[in-house]
Design a protein around this motif. Structure first.
Motif, PDB file in Angstrom:
ATOM      1  N   ALA A 134       0.826  -1.206   0.000  1.00 24.99           N
ATOM      2  CA  ALA A 134       0.000   0.000   0.000  1.00 24.99           C
ATOM      3  C   ALA A 134       0.864   1.261   0.000  1.00 24.99           C
ATOM      4  O   ALA A 134       0.560   2.245  -0.704  1.00 24.99           O
ATOM      5  CB  ALA A 134      -0.933  -0.003   1.209  1.00 24.99           C
ATOM      6  N   ILE A 135       1.939   1.256   0.780  1.00 27.63           N
ATOM      7  CA  ILE A 135       2.837   2.419   0.816  1.00 27.63           C
ATOM      8  C   ILE A 135       3.495   2.615  -0.550  1.00 27.63           C
ATOM      9  O   ILE A 135       3.579   3.738  -1.075  1.00 27.63           O
ATOM     10  CB  ILE A 135       3.893   2.254   1.922  1.00 27.63           C
ATOM     11  N   ALA A 136       3.974   1.518  -1.146  1.00 25.43           N
ATOM     12  CA  ALA A 136       4.590   1.600  -2.474  1.00 25.43           C
ATOM     13  C   ALA A 136       3.594   2.140  -3.487  1.00 25.43           C
ATOM     14  O   ALA A 136       3.940   2.987  -4.331  1.00 25.43           O
ATOM     15  CB  ALA A 136       5.094   0.224  -2.910  1.00 25.43           C
ATOM     16  N   ALA A 137       2.347   1.677  -3.412  1.00 26.29           N
ATOM     17  CA  ALA A 137       1.328   2.133  -4.353  1.00 26.29           C
ATOM     18  C   ALA A 137       1.006   3.606  -4.156  1.00 26.29           C
ATOM     19  O   ALA A 137       0.805   4.347  -5.134  1.00 26.29           O
ATOM     20  CB  ALA A 137       0.057   1.293  -4.196  1.00 26.29           C
ATOM     21  N   LEU A 138       0.967   4.060  -2.902  1.00 24.89           N
ATOM     22  CA  LEU A 138       0.684   5.470  -2.627  1.00 24.89           C
ATOM     23  C   LEU A 138       1.779   6.370  -3.196  1.00 24.89           C
ATOM     24  O   LEU A 138       1.496   7.376  -3.869  1.00 24.89           O
ATOM     25  CB  LEU A 138       0.545   5.691  -1.122  1.00 24.89           C
ATOM     26  N   VAL A 139       3.030   6.015  -2.934  1.00 24.62           N
ATOM     27  CA  VAL A 139       4.135   6.805  -3.474  1.00 24.62           C
ATOM     28  C   VAL A 139       4.119   6.766  -5.000  1.00 24.62           C
ATOM     29  O   VAL A 139       4.315   7.784  -5.677  1.00 24.62           O
ATOM     30  CB  VAL A 139       5.487   6.293  -2.926  1.00 24.62           C
ATOM     31  N   ALA A 140       3.856   5.583  -5.549  1.00 20.63           N
ATOM     32  CA  ALA A 140       3.809   5.448  -6.996  1.00 20.63           C
ATOM     33  C   ALA A 140       2.679   6.278  -7.592  1.00 20.63           C
ATOM     34  O   ALA A 140       2.831   6.860  -8.676  1.00 20.63           O
ATOM     35  CB  ALA A 140       3.652   3.981  -7.385  1.00 20.63           C
ATOM     36  N   TYR A 141       1.534   6.359  -6.907  1.00 17.29           N
ATOM     37  CA  TYR A 141       0.425   7.170  -7.416  1.00 17.29           C
ATOM     38  C   TYR A 141       0.822   8.645  -7.465  1.00 17.29           C
ATOM     39  O   TYR A 141       0.544   9.341  -8.453  1.00 17.29           O
ATOM     40  CB  TYR A 141      -0.814   6.993  -6.542  1.00 17.29           C
ATOM     41  N   CYS A 142       1.453   9.124  -6.410  1.00 19.57           N
ATOM     42  CA  CYS A 142       1.912  10.520  -6.412  1.00 19.57           C
ATOM     43  C   CYS A 142       2.868  10.761  -7.580  1.00 19.57           C
ATOM     44  O   CYS A 142       2.779  11.782  -8.277  1.00 19.57           O
ATOM     45  CB  CYS A 142       2.601  10.851  -5.090  1.00 19.57           C
ATOM     46  N   ASN A 143       3.766   9.818  -7.795  1.00 17.90           N
ATOM     47  CA  ASN A 143       4.715   9.956  -8.896  1.00 17.90           C
ATOM     48  C   ASN A 143       4.010   9.908 -10.249  1.00 17.90           C
ATOM     49  O   ASN A 143       4.382  10.617 -11.186  1.00 17.90           O
ATOM     50  CB  ASN A 143       5.755   8.837  -8.830  1.00 17.90           C
ATOM     51  N   ALA A 144       2.998   9.040 -10.353  1.00 19.86           N
ATOM     52  CA  ALA A 144       2.272   8.913 -11.614  1.00 19.86           C
ATOM     53  C   ALA A 144       1.547  10.206 -11.965  1.00 19.86           C
ATOM     54  O   ALA A 144       1.529  10.631 -13.133  1.00 19.86           O
ATOM     55  CB  ALA A 144       1.284   7.757 -11.533  1.00 19.86           C
ATOM     56  N   THR A 145       0.920  10.855 -10.976  1.00 20.69           N
ATOM     57  CA  THR A 145       0.231  12.114 -11.258  1.00 20.69           C
ATOM     58  C   THR A 145       1.226  13.205 -11.646  1.00 20.69           C
ATOM     59  O   THR A 145       0.940  14.016 -12.539  1.00 20.69           O
ATOM     60  CB  THR A 145      -0.597  12.567 -10.053  1.00 20.69           C
ATOM     61  N   ALA A 146       2.396  13.223 -11.002  1.00 16.81           N
ATOM     62  CA  ALA A 146       3.425  14.195 -11.378  1.00 16.81           C
ATOM     63  C   ALA A 146       3.877  13.961 -12.813  1.00 16.81           C
ATOM     64  O   ALA A 146       4.004  14.904 -13.600  1.00 16.81           O
ATOM     65  CB  ALA A 146       4.610  14.111 -10.415  1.00 16.81           C
ATOM     66  N   SER A 147       4.117  12.687 -13.161  1.00 17.82           N
ATOM     67  CA  SER A 147       4.560  12.366 -14.523  1.00 17.82           C
ATOM     68  C   SER A 147       3.497  12.731 -15.552  1.00 17.82           C
ATOM     69  O   SER A 147       3.808  13.261 -16.623  1.00 17.82           O
ATOM     70  CB  SER A 147       4.893  10.874 -14.627  1.00 17.82           C
ATOM     71  N   GLY A 148       2.235  12.448 -15.236  1.00 21.26           N
ATOM     72  CA  GLY A 148       1.158  12.768 -16.161  1.00 21.26           C
ATOM     73  C   GLY A 148       1.025  14.261 -16.391  1.00 21.26           C
ATOM     74  O   GLY A 148       0.848  14.723 -17.532  1.00 21.26           O
ATOM     75  N   GLN A 149       1.102  15.042 -15.322  1.00 19.80           N
ATOM     76  CA  GLN A 149       1.005  16.496 -15.442  1.00 19.80           C
ATOM     77  C   GLN A 149       2.162  17.057 -16.254  1.00 19.80           C
ATOM     78  O   GLN A 149       1.981  17.926 -17.115  1.00 19.80           O
ATOM     79  CB  GLN A 149       0.980  17.118 -14.042  1.00 19.80           C
ATOM     80  N   LEU A 150       3.365  16.565 -16.014  1.00 19.18           N
ATOM     81  CA  LEU A 150       4.536  17.034 -16.742  1.00 19.18           C
ATOM     82  C   LEU A 150       4.483  16.624 -18.209  1.00 19.18           C
ATOM     83  O   LEU A 150       4.827  17.403 -19.106  1.00 19.18           O
ATOM     84  CB  LEU A 150       5.809  16.480 -16.090  1.00 19.18           C
ATOM     85  N   ALA A 151       4.051  15.385 -18.469  1.00 20.81           N
ATOM     86  CA  ALA A 151       4.001  14.893 -19.844  1.00 20.81           C
ATOM     87  C   ALA A 151       3.007  15.692 -20.685  1.00 20.81           C
ATOM     88  O   ALA A 151       3.228  15.920 -21.878  1.00 20.81           O
ATOM     89  CB  ALA A 151       3.636  13.413 -19.861  1.00 20.81           C
ATOM     90  N   ALA A 152       1.904  16.119 -20.066  1.00 18.26           N
ATOM     91  CA  ALA A 152       0.919  16.915 -20.804  1.00 18.26           C
ATOM     92  C   ALA A 152       1.487  18.276 -21.207  1.00 18.26           C
ATOM     93  O   ALA A 152       1.164  18.799 -22.272  1.00 18.26           O
ATOM     94  CB  ALA A 152      -0.332  17.098 -19.952  1.00 18.26           C
ATOM     95  N   ALA A 153       2.352  18.828 -20.367  1.00 19.21           N
ATOM     96  CA  ALA A 153       2.944  20.138 -20.669  1.00 19.21           C
ATOM     97  C   ALA A 153       4.167  20.046 -21.563  1.00 19.21           C
ATOM     98  O   ALA A 153       4.501  20.997 -22.273  1.00 19.21           O
ATOM     99  CB  ALA A 153       3.319  20.838 -19.358  1.00 19.21           C
ATOM    100  N   HIS A 154       4.843  18.891 -21.543  1.00 20.24           N
ATOM    101  CA  HIS A 154       6.089  18.722 -22.310  1.00 20.24           C
ATOM    102  C   HIS A 154       6.018  17.414 -23.094  1.00 20.24           C
ATOM    103  O   HIS A 154       6.643  16.412 -22.709  1.00 20.24           O
ATOM    104  CB  HIS A 154       7.300  18.706 -21.378  1.00 20.24           C
ATOM    105  N   PRO A 155       5.266  17.360 -24.194  1.00 20.62           N
ATOM    106  CA  PRO A 155       5.098  16.107 -24.954  1.00 20.62           C
ATOM    107  C   PRO A 155       6.302  15.790 -25.832  1.00 20.62           C
ATOM    108  O   PRO A 155       6.238  15.866 -27.052  1.00 20.62           O
ATOM    109  CB  PRO A 155       3.848  16.394 -25.786  1.00 20.62           C
ATOM    110  N   THR A 156       7.399  15.425 -25.196  1.00 21.46           N
ATOM    111  CA  THR A 156       8.627  15.120 -25.917  1.00 21.46           C
ATOM    112  C   THR A 156       9.257  13.872 -25.337  1.00 21.46           C
ATOM    113  O   THR A 156       8.874  13.421 -24.257  1.00 21.46           O
ATOM    114  CB  THR A 156       9.616  16.308 -25.824  1.00 21.46           C
ATOM    115  N   SER A 157      10.220  13.292 -26.053  1.00 21.71           N
ATOM    116  CA  SER A 157      10.910  12.114 -25.531  1.00 21.71           C
ATOM    117  C   SER A 157      11.815  12.497 -24.367  1.00 21.71           C
ATOM    118  O   SER A 157      12.285  13.631 -24.262  1.00 21.71           O
ATOM    119  CB  SER A 157      11.756  11.469 -26.641  1.00 21.71           C
ATOM    120  N   GLY A 158      12.068  11.524 -23.488  1.00 25.12           N
ATOM    121  CA  GLY A 158      13.025  11.747 -22.419  1.00 25.12           C
ATOM    122  C   GLY A 158      12.440  11.717 -21.026  1.00 25.12           C
ATOM    123  O   GLY A 158      13.171  11.644 -20.047  1.00 25.12           O
TER     124      GLY A 158
END
Length: 413
Positions: free
Chosen positions: A48-72
């Motif tokens: 559950a702890i791993a999933a919670l941290v991973a969820y926070c990371n996933a939302t950060a990645s999604g928000q960043l990817a929407a603003a910067h749609p490039t490789s890397g």
């Protein structure tokens, strides 16, 4: 001459399957033993702890990817939001962590698919074959990943059904409850299984409508993976109990305990397929991050080439294959899981810091998620076995020193 560009060929379904192919990979077949040794009966709390941290990371990645749609992935996001050094640290951590993951996936595949004594040669052949698939083009990667994910899910469904069939009659030896530190260590090890959504973000130049598709694909793939891991983890614990901590193949042991010996070959095939799916997506992700870093001079510019016909970063993927083959020939499986988790947790630390800086129209999630994600990444990274943390810090420092020296001599010239 200008290098050919990557092409946008992947839809939402392709992106989700690439993420699932990374998350529902070798981890679900192999990570339960080490994590149970650390957490004992608190294994699902660690999950559950791993999933919670991973969820926070996933939302950060999604928000960043929407603003910067490039490789890397976070290499590009860190450069854009925080500066070149932050981007470099993220990219370097991603590459070293995921190279270790590739070696782990190849070794786990070979453990299920190869006869005794042939594990390393078979693992090397698997890496070479999947590099070849990636070189054919990203649509081939997505098509093969779909097949592999389906095969893996069939095996997992059999394991769950086998465990449920004896739920009332199985009386495994109980597990002692682990310490708080042990629970955090298990969460760090289990995080190894959840980091696959980064593959989606690193392929930002090959996804159709990336500002909309990538955030949706990341969340969908992550939610599916959490459900799968929770169900499988609960079945393994209730069926095997204390034996989970010492089992080399816990999912096969669940099927065996149910008396379903006919299903053992299917589970082994599924484990091998899941490992191949994760390895395939990892090679693609490392190639795209290496491409982005090479474009900026943070890796040799020779690696920035894109093949004119297949439109993939062929030199970066060939270099990835060579390094992983060398690692498969030399490394120990248990050590690389912790090392991989350490590198990837630092990578997501940068992602959370970069997403925290974003505001205005690009903000999709509250900043508290990025704060929780950054703290969680640091806590889990330094809760891992000390050997993994020391090795990770050392390799990160090597990368920083080499880049600083390159910049110094470039300016001096």
């Amino acid at each position: 001459m200008t290098s050919p560009a990557l092409q946008r060929r992947l839809g939402l379904g392709d992106a989700v399957f690439i993420g699932l192919g990374s998350m529902v990979g070798a981890g679900v077949f192999a990570v339960w033993g080490p994590a149970t040794q650390a957490a004992g009966g608190w294994l699902l709390l660690g999950l559950a702890i791993a999933a919670l941290v991973a969820y926070c990371n996933a939302t950060a990645s999604g928000q960043l990817a929407a603003a910067h749609p490039t490789s890397g992935g976070t290499y590009a996001y860190g450069r854009a939001e925080l500066g070149e050094w932050w981007g470099f640290v993220a990219g370097w951590c991603f590459i070293i962590g995921k190279l270790a993951s590739c070696a782990a996936m190849a070794l786990i595949f070979a453990a299920y698919a190869a006869p005794p004594g042939w594990e390393r040669p078979v693992g090397i052949l698997a890496v070479a074959a999947l590099v070849g698939v990636n070189l054919l083009g990203v649509t081939r990667t997505a098509q093969l990943t779909r097949v592999i994910v389906v095969v893996a899910l069939v095996g997992l469904a059999l394991v769950v059904a086998g465990g449920i069939s004896i739920a009332g009659s199985a009386h495994p030896a109980g597990l002692a409850m682990g310490s708080p530190y042990g629970v955090l260590q298990s969460a760090g090890l289990l995080f190894f299984a959840f980091a696959g959504y980064a593959r989606i973000a690193t392929m930002g130049e090959e996804v159709k409508d990336p500002r909309r598709t990538i955030p949706r694909a990341i969340v969908l793939a992550f939610v599916c993976a959490v459900v799968i891991y929770t169900v499988v983890g609960a079945v393994v614990l209730t069926t095997l109990g204390a034996a989970t901590a010492t089992s080399a193949a816990p999912l096969a042991d669940v099927v065996d305990a149910a008396g379903w010996t006919w299903a053992l070959p299917i589970v082994r095939i599924s484990a091998a397929a899941a490992s191949l799916g994760a390895l395939l997506a990892l090679i693609a992700g490392i190639g795209r991050t290496s491409l982005a870093m090479a474009r900026e001079g943070d890796l040799p510019r020779f690696l920035s080439a894109v093949h004119p016909r297949s439109h993939v970063p062929h030199r970066a993927e060939l270099a990835t294959g060579i390094i992983v083959i060398a690692a498969v020939a030399l490394v120990d499986l248990r050590g690389v899981i912790g090392f991989s988790s350490f590198g990837v947790l630092l990578y997501y630390l940068v992602a959370n810091l970069a997403a925290f800086r974003q505001g205005g129209e690009v903000r999709r999630y509250p900043r508290v998620l990025q704060v929780a994600g950054a703290i969680g990444c640091l806590v889990l990274a330094f809760s891992l076995p000390w050997q993994s943390a020391v090795a990770g810090v050392a390799v990160v420092l090597v990368g920083i020193v080499v880049r600083a020296a390159r910049l110094h001599f470039t300016r001096a010239a």
